[in-house]
Design an enzyme around this catalytic site. Structure first.
Site, PDB file in Angstrom:
ATOM      1  N   ARG A  17      91.411  22.528  21.608  1.00  0.00           N
ATOM      2  CA  ARG A  17      92.108  21.667  20.638  1.00  0.00           C
ATOM      3  C   ARG A  17      91.803  22.101  19.194  1.00  0.00           C
ATOM      4  O   ARG A  17      92.666  22.041  18.319  1.00  0.00           O
ATOM      5  CB  ARG A  17      91.724  20.208  20.863  1.00  0.00           C
ATOM      6  CG  ARG A  17      92.525  19.244  20.016  1.00  0.00           C
ATOM      7  CD  ARG A  17      92.355  17.808  20.485  1.00  0.00           C
ATOM      8  NE  ARG A  17      93.216  16.906  19.735  1.00  0.00           N
ATOM      9  CZ  ARG A  17      92.778  15.875  18.994  1.00  0.00           C
ATOM     10  NH1 ARG A  17      91.481  15.612  18.920  1.00  0.00           N
ATOM     11  NH2 ARG A  17      93.626  15.123  18.352  1.00  0.00           N
ATOM     12  N   HIS A  72      94.516  22.886  16.238  1.00  0.00           N
ATOM     13  CA  HIS A  72      94.521  22.214  14.932  1.00  0.00           C
ATOM     14  C   HIS A  72      94.248  23.193  13.788  1.00  0.00           C
ATOM     15  O   HIS A  72      94.635  22.942  12.653  1.00  0.00           O
ATOM     16  CB  HIS A  72      93.527  21.058  14.915  1.00  0.00           C
ATOM     17  CG  HIS A  72      94.038  19.834  15.624  1.00  0.00           C
ATOM     18  ND1 HIS A  72      93.557  18.567  15.389  1.00  0.00           N
ATOM     19  CD2 HIS A  72      95.010  19.688  16.554  1.00  0.00           C
ATOM     20  CE1 HIS A  72      94.209  17.692  16.153  1.00  0.00           C
ATOM     21  NE2 HIS A  72      95.088  18.352  16.880  1.00  0.00           N
ATOM     22  N   ASN A  86      92.136  14.463  12.896  1.00  0.00           N
ATOM     23  CA  ASN A  86      90.841  15.079  13.207  1.00  0.00           C
ATOM     24  C   ASN A  86      89.671  14.114  13.115  1.00  0.00           C
ATOM     25  O   ASN A  86      88.732  14.180  13.921  1.00  0.00           O
ATOM     26  CB  ASN A  86      90.580  16.262  12.267  1.00  0.00           C
ATOM     27  CG  ASN A  86      91.567  17.404  12.472  1.00  0.00           C
ATOM     28  OD1 ASN A  86      91.977  17.672  13.613  1.00  0.00           O
ATOM     29  ND2 ASN A  86      91.948  18.054  11.397  1.00  0.00           N
ATOM     30  N   HIS A 132      96.881  19.249  27.923  1.00  0.00           N
ATOM     31  CA  HIS A 132      96.442  17.876  28.224  1.00  0.00           C
ATOM     32  C   HIS A 132      96.196  17.690  29.721  1.00  0.00           C
ATOM     33  O   HIS A 132      96.185  16.583  30.219  1.00  0.00           O
ATOM     34  CB  HIS A 132      97.467  16.857  27.700  1.00  0.00           C
ATOM     35  CG  HIS A 132      97.510  16.775  26.204  1.00  0.00           C
ATOM     36  ND1 HIS A 132      98.428  16.040  25.504  1.00  0.00           N
ATOM     37  CD2 HIS A 132      96.713  17.351  25.259  1.00  0.00           C
ATOM     38  CE1 HIS A 132      98.221  16.167  24.200  1.00  0.00           C
ATOM     39  NE2 HIS A 132      97.186  16.959  24.021  1.00  0.00           N
TER      40      HIS A 132
HETATM   41  C1  HEM Z   1     102.444  18.371  21.275  1.00  0.00           C
HETATM   42  C2  HEM Z   1     101.758  17.784  20.334  1.00  0.00           C
HETATM   43  C3  HEM Z   1     100.387  17.236  20.562  1.00  0.00           C
HETATM   44  C4  HEM Z   1      99.962  15.986  20.259  1.00  0.00           C
HETATM   45  C5  HEM Z   1     100.786  14.905  19.617  1.00  0.00           C
HETATM   46  C6  HEM Z   1      98.582  15.875  20.674  1.00  0.00           C
HETATM   47  C7  HEM Z   1      97.791  14.760  20.496  1.00  0.00           C
HETATM   48  C8  HEM Z   1      96.536  14.592  21.040  1.00  0.00           C
HETATM   49  C9  HEM Z   1      95.754  13.391  20.959  1.00  0.00           C
HETATM   50  C10 HEM Z   1      96.170  12.126  20.227  1.00  0.00           C
HETATM   51  C11 HEM Z   1      94.608  13.606  21.651  1.00  0.00           C
HETATM   52  C12 HEM Z   1      93.487  12.600  21.888  1.00  0.00           C
HETATM   53  C13 HEM Z   1      92.491  12.633  20.752  1.00  0.00           C
HETATM   54  C14 HEM Z   1      91.471  11.538  20.837  1.00  0.00           C
HETATM   55  O1  HEM Z   1      91.543  10.659  21.689  1.00  0.00           O
HETATM   56  O2  HEM Z   1      90.574  11.549  19.976  1.00  0.00           O
HETATM   57  C15 HEM Z   1      94.654  14.939  22.153  1.00  0.00           C
HETATM   58  C16 HEM Z   1      93.660  15.524  22.896  1.00  0.00           C
HETATM   59  C17 HEM Z   1      93.682  16.834  23.313  1.00  0.00           C
HETATM   60  N1  HEM Z   1      94.635  17.777  22.984  1.00  0.00           N
HETATM   61 FE1  HEM Z   1      96.429  17.414  22.166  1.00  0.00          FE
HETATM   62  N2  HEM Z   1      98.192  17.061  21.220  1.00  0.00           N
HETATM   63  C18 HEM Z   1      99.246  17.927  21.168  1.00  0.00           C
HETATM   64  C19 HEM Z   1      99.253  19.253  21.537  1.00  0.00           C
HETATM   65  C20 HEM Z   1      98.139  19.921  21.999  1.00  0.00           C
HETATM   66  C21 HEM Z   1      98.040  21.348  22.125  1.00  0.00           C
HETATM   67  C22 HEM Z   1      99.122  22.335  21.691  1.00  0.00           C
HETATM   68  C23 HEM Z   1      96.803  21.605  22.653  1.00  0.00           C
HETATM   69  C24 HEM Z   1      96.178  22.939  22.976  1.00  0.00           C
HETATM   70  C25 HEM Z   1      96.860  24.024  23.282  1.00  0.00           C
HETATM   71  C26 HEM Z   1      96.155  20.340  22.858  1.00  0.00           C
HETATM   72  C27 HEM Z   1      94.916  20.157  23.435  1.00  0.00           C
HETATM   73  C28 HEM Z   1      94.281  18.940  23.570  1.00  0.00           C
HETATM   74  C29 HEM Z   1      93.077  18.758  24.364  1.00  0.00           C
HETATM   75  C30 HEM Z   1      92.427  19.785  25.240  1.00  0.00           C
HETATM   76  C31 HEM Z   1      92.678  17.431  24.173  1.00  0.00           C
HETATM   77  C32 HEM Z   1      91.403  16.761  24.705  1.00  0.00           C
HETATM   78  C33 HEM Z   1      90.306  17.066  23.698  1.00  0.00           C
HETATM   79  C34 HEM Z   1      88.918  16.533  24.015  1.00  0.00           C
HETATM   80  O3  HEM Z   1      88.652  16.039  25.101  1.00  0.00           O
HETATM   81  O4  HEM Z   1      88.060  16.630  23.112  1.00  0.00           O
HETATM   82  N3  HEM Z   1      96.976  19.351  22.416  1.00  0.00           N
HETATM   83  N4  HEM Z   1      95.834  15.531  21.761  1.00  0.00           N
END
Ligand code: HEM
Ligand SMILES: *[C@@H]1O[C@H](CO)[C@@H](O)[C@H](O)[C@H]1NC(C)=O
Ligand SMILES: *[C@@H]1O[C@H](CO)[C@@H](O)[C@H](O)[C@H]1NC(C)=O
Ligand SMILES: *[C@@H]1O[C@H](CO)[C@@H](O)[C@H](O)[C@H]1NC(C)=O
Ligand SMILES: *[C@@H]1O[C@H](CO)[C@@H](O)[C@H](O)[C@H]1NC(C)=O
Length: 341
Positions: free
Chosen positions: A74, A78, A106, A204
């Protein structure tokens, strides 16, 4: 047919030869080696164990933090979406300069910075001043996916680190409540297409997510005082237990409850069952606009892990190529990822 496939392999061979030539310029390290593109062998001579060193730090960190692999990929996302993959996300706030870490997407959410710092420290010991923080994020993303059961890919390297960050742009990162139209526009703005949007959202398939990102869908969707109709009722009942109304919005859930720490295609089979967590997840399948755009791609990945893995690997390379900073008069190799030199 045979002739068209052999001509396409000739093109590939020519492209590979071109990449080697670009890399050799870098190896030279001489004055005229104006950095242009990225290449896979960038540290082959200057820091041959870079991959293994980062891998070792990640394996160690994972022993006490099963979530870390998800958190690290992630960070690369970002970083790359804000003025390109240049480590800008990693800079701390200092006078006259507010860090991207403080931006809404973030703050209290992005994590893993300490592990990036540990990787940087290990690399500085082995090959001081050589491996950029932006490249550490690219390496850590690939290593994290592989160690979680997902595909590997060629990690293109040679990015420099920025001396600036851009909090305004970080505020505008793709958000969980962005409509499909706006999500698509934000990906297009950095040169990524609809297939990239669907494939990269497949990240995700692992990691955690806070309750506050689902409460509207559970209790008051779009101001209706009703649940989101695109949410599976049994999954809603499950999430209500975990995220009671008025409860702790920071409590954590699995983004993919079926296989929480494994990189697989279950993100898409979840969407097929209306078990996506974020609005931005489920709308890839359920938005009215999706039927002619993203939903067929979701269907394809739900039906074939191989198709997902191949596309994901390609999309990660494309994301890693967003505006790479390679001009040494603009960028640098930071000594510490949180500070400009
Ligand atoms: C399409 C648009 C995207 C949105 C709106 C989005 C939004 C989010 C949100 C809101 C979270 C949860 C954060 C939290 O609870 O603090 C999250 C977690 C995560 N996102 Fe996305 N995301 C997107 C695309 C991506 C992309 C492109 C990747 C990587 C290639 C990614 C990888 C992850 C991962 C692995 C997590 C879990 C992180 C953790 O456990 O620390 N996301 N995302
Ligand atoms: C970041 O989040 C913390 C805790 O939620 C909050 O106290 C702080 O004001 C936030 N920082 C910014 C810059 O919004
Ligand atoms: C898209 O973004 C614009 C500007 O932030 C906003 O006004 C609009 O409501 C959004 N539309 C959708 C469908 O998300
Ligand atoms: C949300 O509500 C607004 C105003 O009632 C409506 O125009 C819009 O289509 C709704 N959005 C969704 C995703 O249901
Ligand atoms: C809310 O949940 C988070 C994450 O589980 C935890 O760190 C925090 O202490 C909780 N806050 C309260 C007030 O219970």
């Amino acid at each position: 047919m045979a002739s068209s496939s052999s001509s396409s392999s000739r093109v590939k061979a020519a492209m590979a030869a071109l990449l080697v030539a670009v890399c050799l310029l870098h190896y030279g390290g001489g004055s005229g080696a104006a950095a242009s593109g990225l290449c896979v062998d960038y540290y082959h001579h200057s820091c041959p164990d870079a991959y293994k060193i980062v891998q070792g730090v990640l394996v160690e960190a994972h022993k006490s933090d099963t979530r870390i692999f998800a958190s690290l990929i992630r960070l690369h996302f970002h970083d790359c979406f804000v003025q390109g993959c240049d480590g800008s996300l990693l800079l701390d706030t200092f006078p006259g300069f507010e860090s991207e870490k403080d931006a809404r997407p973030n703050n209290g959410s992005a994590r893993g910075y300490d592990v990036v710092d540990a990787a940087k420290a290990a690399l500085e010991k082995a090959c001081p001043g050589v491996v950029s923080c932006a490249d550490i994020l690219a390496l850590a993303a690939e290593i994290s996916v592989v160690l979680s059961g997902g595909p590997g890919w060629n990690v293109f390297l040679g990015r420099l680190d920025s001396k600036t960050s851009n909090i305004a742009s970080a505020q505008n990162l793709p958000g969980p409540n962005d409509g499909l139209k706006n999500l698509t526009l934000k990906f297009n703005a950095v040169g990524l297409d609809t297939t990239d949007l669907v494939a990269l959202s497949g990240a995700h398939t692992f990691g955690r997510v806070q309750c506050r990102f689902v409460t509207d869908r559970l209790y008051n969707f779009n101001g209706t005082n009703q649940p989101d109709p695109s949410l599976n009722p049994a999954y809603r009942a499950f999430l209500i237990q975990r995220c009671p109304q008025g409860g702790n919005g920071s409590s954590l859930n699995d983004l993919d409850p079926t296989t929480p720490n494994t990189f697989d295609k279950n993100y898409y089979t979840n969407l097929e069952a209306h078990r996506g967590f974020l609005p931005s997840d489920q709308e890839l399948k359920s938005d009215p606009l999706a039927s002619t755009t993203t939903a067929p791609i979701v269907d394809r990945f739900a039906g074939s892990q191989d198709a997902f893995f191949k596309t994901f690997a390609n999309s990660m390379i494309r994301m890693g190529n967003i505006q790479p900073l390679t001009d040494p008069s603009v960028g640098e190799i930071r000594k510490h990822c949180a500070f400009v030199n």
